[in-house]
Design a protein around this motif. Structure first.
Motif, PDB file in Angstrom:
ATOM      1  N   LYS A  86      -6.616   6.276   4.730  1.00  0.00           N
ATOM      2  CA  LYS A  86      -6.119   5.667   5.966  1.00  0.00           C
ATOM      3  C   LYS A  86      -5.472   6.761   6.804  1.00  0.00           C
ATOM      4  O   LYS A  86      -4.424   7.292   6.472  1.00  0.00           O
ATOM      5  N   ILE A  87      -6.147   7.112   7.907  1.00  0.00           N
ATOM      6  CA  ILE A  87      -5.711   8.218   8.755  1.00  0.00           C
ATOM      7  C   ILE A  87      -5.480   7.691  10.161  1.00  0.00           C
ATOM      8  O   ILE A  87      -6.411   7.164  10.783  1.00  0.00           O
ATOM      9  N   ASN A  88      -4.256   7.818  10.624  1.00  0.00           N
ATOM     10  CA  ASN A  88      -3.894   7.309  11.956  1.00  0.00           C
ATOM     11  C   ASN A  88      -4.280   5.842  12.133  1.00  0.00           C
ATOM     12  O   ASN A  88      -4.797   5.420  13.177  1.00  0.00           O
ATOM     13  N   GLY A  89      -4.054   5.084  11.073  1.00  0.00           N
ATOM     14  CA  GLY A  89      -4.283   3.648  11.147  1.00  0.00           C
ATOM     15  C   GLY A  89      -5.704   3.197  10.911  1.00  0.00           C
ATOM     16  O   GLY A  89      -5.992   1.996  10.964  1.00  0.00           O
ATOM     17  N   VAL A  90      -6.621   4.134  10.619  1.00  0.00           N
ATOM     18  CA  VAL A  90      -8.039   3.799  10.422  1.00  0.00           C
ATOM     19  C   VAL A  90      -8.477   4.256   9.024  1.00  0.00           C
ATOM     20  O   VAL A  90      -8.138   5.353   8.591  1.00  0.00           O
ATOM     21  N   TYR A  91      -9.243   3.415   8.340  1.00  0.00           N
ATOM     22  CA  TYR A  91      -9.794   3.776   7.032  1.00  0.00           C
ATOM     23  C   TYR A  91     -11.123   4.514   7.215  1.00  0.00           C
ATOM     24  O   TYR A  91     -11.926   4.151   8.081  1.00  0.00           O
ATOM     25  N   MET A 137       0.844  -1.198   0.000  1.00  0.00           N
ATOM     26  CA  MET A 137       0.000   0.000   0.000  1.00  0.00           C
ATOM     27  C   MET A 137       0.881   1.250   0.000  1.00  0.00           C
ATOM     28  O   MET A 137       1.835   1.350   0.762  1.00  0.00           O
ATOM     29  N   LYS A 138       0.566   2.191  -0.874  1.00  0.00           N
ATOM     30  CA  LYS A 138       1.336   3.418  -0.957  1.00  0.00           C
ATOM     31  C   LYS A 138       1.086   4.289   0.268  1.00  0.00           C
ATOM     32  O   LYS A 138       0.082   4.182   0.939  1.00  0.00           O
ATOM     33  N   LEU A 139       2.048   5.176   0.530  1.00  0.00           N
ATOM     34  CA  LEU A 139       1.913   6.111   1.640  1.00  0.00           C
ATOM     35  C   LEU A 139       0.963   7.234   1.260  1.00  0.00           C
ATOM     36  O   LEU A 139       0.730   7.518   0.084  1.00  0.00           O
ATOM     37  N   ALA A 140       0.415   7.899   2.264  1.00  0.00           N
ATOM     38  CA  ALA A 140      -0.484   9.026   2.024  1.00  0.00           C
ATOM     39  C   ALA A 140       0.277  10.166   1.363  1.00  0.00           C
ATOM     40  O   ALA A 140       1.500  10.299   1.510  1.00  0.00           O
ATOM     41  N   LEU A 141      -0.458  11.002   0.647  1.00  0.00           N
ATOM     42  CA  LEU A 141       0.145  12.127  -0.061  1.00  0.00           C
ATOM     43  C   LEU A 141       0.612  13.199   0.912  1.00  0.00           C
ATOM     44  O   LEU A 141      -0.004  13.421   1.954  1.00  0.00           O
ATOM     45  N   ASN A 142       1.676  13.877   0.537  1.00  0.00           N
ATOM     46  CA  ASN A 142       2.167  15.007   1.326  1.00  0.00           C
ATOM     47  C   ASN A 142       1.346  16.237   0.953  1.00  0.00           C
ATOM     48  O   ASN A 142       1.254  16.596  -0.219  1.00  0.00           O
ATOM     49  N   PRO A 143       0.703  16.898   1.918  1.00  0.00           N
ATOM     50  CA  PRO A 143      -0.101  18.089   1.585  1.00  0.00           C
ATOM     51  C   PRO A 143       0.722  19.254   1.039  1.00  0.00           C
ATOM     52  O   PRO A 143       0.168  20.165   0.427  1.00  0.00           O
ATOM     53  N   VAL A 144       2.036  19.235   1.256  1.00  0.00           N
ATOM     54  CA  VAL A 144       2.921  20.281   0.738  1.00  0.00           C
ATOM     55  C   VAL A 144       3.420  19.865  -0.639  1.00  0.00           C
ATOM     56  O   VAL A 144       4.066  18.835  -0.797  1.00  0.00           O
ATOM     57  N   ALA A 145       3.101  20.664  -1.657  1.00  0.00           N
ATOM     58  CA  ALA A 145       3.518  20.354  -3.020  1.00  0.00           C
ATOM     59  C   ALA A 145       5.000  20.620  -3.213  1.00  0.00           C
ATOM     60  O   ALA A 145       5.733  19.789  -3.763  1.00  0.00           O
ATOM     61  N   PHE A 146       5.459  21.795  -2.759  1.00  0.00           N
ATOM     62  CA  PHE A 146       6.876  22.134  -2.845  1.00  0.00           C
ATOM     63  C   PHE A 146       7.151  23.306  -1.923  1.00  0.00           C
ATOM     64  O   PHE A 146       6.226  23.941  -1.402  1.00  0.00           O
ATOM     65  N   ARG A 147       8.415  23.597  -1.733  1.00  0.00           N
ATOM     66  CA  ARG A 147       8.819  24.699  -0.854  1.00  0.00           C
ATOM     67  C   ARG A 147       9.698  25.686  -1.607  1.00  0.00           C
ATOM     68  O   ARG A 147      10.527  25.292  -2.426  1.00  0.00           O
ATOM     69  N   LEU A 148       9.485  26.946  -1.316  1.00  0.00           N
ATOM     70  CA  LEU A 148      10.316  28.024  -1.834  1.00  0.00           C
ATOM     71  C   LEU A 148      10.943  28.722  -0.634  1.00  0.00           C
ATOM     72  O   LEU A 148      10.354  29.608  -0.030  1.00  0.00           O
ATOM     73  N   GLY A 149      12.122  28.278  -0.251  1.00  0.00           N
ATOM     74  CA  GLY A 149      12.743  28.789   0.959  1.00  0.00           C
ATOM     75  C   GLY A 149      11.936  28.358   2.171  1.00  0.00           C
ATOM     76  O   GLY A 149      11.699  27.170   2.390  1.00  0.00           O
ATOM     77  N   ASN A 150      11.482  29.333   2.945  1.00  0.00           N
ATOM     78  CA  ASN A 150      10.660  29.033   4.123  1.00  0.00           C
ATOM     79  C   ASN A 150       9.165  28.950   3.805  1.00  0.00           C
ATOM     80  O   ASN A 150       8.352  28.686   4.694  1.00  0.00           O
ATOM     81  N   LEU A 167     -15.253  -0.690  -3.837  1.00  0.00           N
ATOM     82  CA  LEU A 167     -15.664   0.434  -4.670  1.00  0.00           C
ATOM     83  C   LEU A 167     -14.791   0.566  -5.910  1.00  0.00           C
ATOM     84  O   LEU A 167     -15.027   1.456  -6.739  1.00  0.00           O
ATOM     85  N   HIS A 168     -13.769  -0.296  -6.019  1.00  0.00           N
ATOM     86  CA  HIS A 168     -12.826  -0.286  -7.149  1.00  0.00           C
ATOM     87  C   HIS A 168     -12.118   1.060  -7.267  1.00  0.00           C
ATOM     88  O   HIS A 168     -11.946   1.605  -8.364  1.00  0.00           O
ATOM     89  N   LEU A 169     -11.720   1.584  -6.117  1.00  0.00           N
ATOM     90  CA  LEU A 169     -11.012   2.858  -6.079  1.00  0.00           C
ATOM     91  C   LEU A 169      -9.541   2.655  -6.402  1.00  0.00           C
ATOM     92  O   LEU A 169      -8.962   1.603  -6.090  1.00  0.00           O
ATOM     93  N   PRO A 170      -8.901   3.656  -7.007  1.00  0.00           N
ATOM     94  CA  PRO A 170      -7.455   3.589  -7.216  1.00  0.00           C
ATOM     95  C   PRO A 170      -6.732   3.464  -5.878  1.00  0.00           C
ATOM     96  O   PRO A 170      -7.213   3.941  -4.844  1.00  0.00           O
ATOM     97  N   GLU A 171      -5.585   2.869  -5.901  1.00  0.00           N
ATOM     98  CA  GLU A 171      -4.845   2.611  -4.666  1.00  0.00           C
ATOM     99  C   GLU A 171      -4.473   3.894  -3.941  1.00  0.00           C
ATOM    100  O   GLU A 171      -4.468   3.933  -2.705  1.00  0.00           O
TER     101      GLU A 171
END
Length: 278
Positions: free
Chosen positions: A167-172, A1-14, A156-160
């Protein structure tokens, strides 16, 4: 199972640029483009939609925040410094729609534009923006439903990647963001397929069709969510408002057809394009 997405797309310095902001920006661009494209066919100048956008978007966000704060006043009355902390979350779609509607009505009055026609032109774009915007909730792992099982999500035949994000904190959890986005997409396809049919919609009825569809979808999806705003701690605000909108729109539709007899949507705006105003 893949990891959850990072909400941060990219960073520009700080500075952290989040997917939520990018998705919302795309949603606004799509809505504006759709409105301008349809507006040309209805003899409304492109500048009017751009000018309206510059007012409606920021005021809409303020309205969405105020709506949320009002129904969470027990918390914000004790933490007033958090009222403007929108970056911590807490906006409501209905609040944004109400504020946006007020802005549009004032804007149309000032510019001499037909408000019901403008609402017809803009409604599909707003619906598209909502469809896209829900994916911002997906990335942030918010606006989800109650706990469920991996087996149910797989059924539901959802993409992985969607299953992994649910899956949030171990719960779907139920992907209510997806339910709303999917069923609104069906509604959008129907509206776009039907709005140019002759002698089907009177002016204002494309907008009212959007309201009817969205209120029904939101009523049922809201019943599955775990982050609803409540009245008296037991009544879901969005479900009550959805019912009110549905009933009022049906009544308005009948009243306008019987008493007012508005022009057909395809009759145009009655304005010469390009046109001038004071």
């Amino acid at each position: 199972m893949k990891l959850a997405l990072n909400p941060v797309a990219f960073r520009l310095g700080n500075l952290s640029v989040k997917w939520y902001g990018i998705i919302m920006a795309v949603a606004i661009v799509v809505a504006t483009w759709m409105s301008i494209d349809e507006g040309k066919k209805r003899h409304i100048a492109s500048d009017d939609f751009v000018d309206l956008l510059l007012w409606a978007v920021p005021i809409g966000y303020v309205g969405a925040r105020l709506y949320y704060v009002i129904f969470e006043w027990r918390y914000y009355s004790q933490h007033p410094d958090q009222i403007i902390a929108i970056w911590n979350g807490g906006i409501a779609v209905y609040g944004g729609l109400i504020a946006g509607l007020i802005v549009l009505l004032i804007f149309c009055h000032k510019r001499g534009l037909p408000p019901f026609l403008m609402l017809d032109i803009i409604a599909p774009g707003v619906m598209a923006a909502q469809i896209i915007g829900r994916w911002g909730n997906f990335v942030n792992q918010e606006a989800h439903g109650g706990p469920t099982t991996l087996h149910f999500l797989q059924s539901l035949h959802l993409p992985e990647f969607i299953i992994a994000q649910m899956k949030i904190n171990g719960v779907y959890y139920q992907p209510t963001f997806l339910y709303e986005s999917f069923f609104n997409l069906i509604g959008l396809i129907l509206i776009l397929s039907l709005r140019h049919k002759k002698h089907l919609f009177k002016q204002g009825e494309v907008f009212m069709t959007y309201l009817l569809w969205y209120s029904v979808v939101r009523f049922f999806v809201e019943g599955l969510r775990t982050d609803s705003l409540y009245i008296f701690g037991i009544i879901r605000v969005s479900q009550v408002l959805s019912l009110i909108i549905f009933v009022c729109v049906i009544a308005l539709w009948i009243y306008r057809r019987v008493k007012i007899k508005p022009k057909w949507y395809l009759a145009g705006s009655g304005l010469k394009y390009p046109y001038t105003r004071d």
